[in-house]
Design an enzyme around this catalytic site. Sequence first.
Site, PDB file in Angstrom:
ATOM      1  N   SER A 141       1.065  -1.338  -0.032  1.00 47.95           N
ATOM      2  CA  SER A 141      -0.166   0.039  -0.178  1.00 47.95           C
ATOM      3  C   SER A 141       0.981   1.302   0.035  1.00 47.95           C
ATOM      4  CB  SER A 141      -0.791  -0.020   1.288  1.00 47.95           C
ATOM      5  OG  SER A 141      -1.530   1.108   1.485  1.00 47.95           O
ATOM      6  N   TYR A 154      -2.632  -0.522  10.022  1.00 48.28           N
ATOM      7  CA  TYR A 154      -2.589  -1.113   8.884  1.00 48.28           C
ATOM      8  C   TYR A 154      -1.350  -0.446   8.255  1.00 48.28           C
ATOM      9  CZ  TYR A 154      -4.085  -1.142   3.990  1.00 48.28           C
ATOM     10  OH  TYR A 154      -4.122  -1.467   2.708  1.00 48.28           O
TER      11      TYR A 154
END
Length: 257
Positions: A141, A154
């Site tokens: 990501s 995350y």
Amino acid sequence: MKFDLANKKAIVTGGGSGIGRAIAMALAGQGAEVHILEVNAKPAKETAAEIKATGGDAQAHACDVSNQKDVIKTVAGISADRPIDILINNAGIAHIGNVELTAEADIDRVYQVNIKGVYNCIYACIKNMKERGGVIINMASVAATVGISDRFAYSMTKGAVLTMTYSVAKDYLSYGIRCNSISPARVHTPFVDGYLKQNYPGMEKEMFERLSQTQPIGRMGRPEEIANLAVYLCSDEASFITGTDFPIDGGFIKLNG
């Protein structure tokens, strides 16, 4: 045909929806035999059925990627007739909150899927791949490399995915195994729609536009765009590429700020 994946056996974790579903369908469209792993078999079966309806080859498997025994058993069954050629580590979960709003239970939950799940799948597939080489793609990501507000847990896990990618790529060069990662920015998936519905009821359209405008290109990505990059990285046309992260982010990393 360029990007031909005929006679390739692929595993896609989290292939029942969103980016994983798009990748599974794209790989099958290029001729790969696709095995979709989901903790809940229903969405995996739906994706597999859609692939089969278009003439592709796909099977669904109920598998908890955070459980190593489950992963090893599933991979052994998939590879019983011939080795696995492609592993797409796409399964992942999110958590919203800074460090003060991240409980120990939150860290453990996100770690189990986003880090341990990737490790488990690589661990289960790597010996199999050593027989004749292979391709591993880990879904990282933009949060792995830039600060994003309220994404502490995350971001931490995606940073680990990024460094796992580099480590595996280096350790298995001599076996003909290529390992890369893809780092999307915001992509319009069912997760985004669910997030907006839960947190901004009645304001979904407005908030969707706000989130879209955080990408310099002015919109969110589409799952199919991520899938197209994955197809390329899995193909022989990308045979000179390993140990690399590929941001696909509408300019988010380089052009924001």
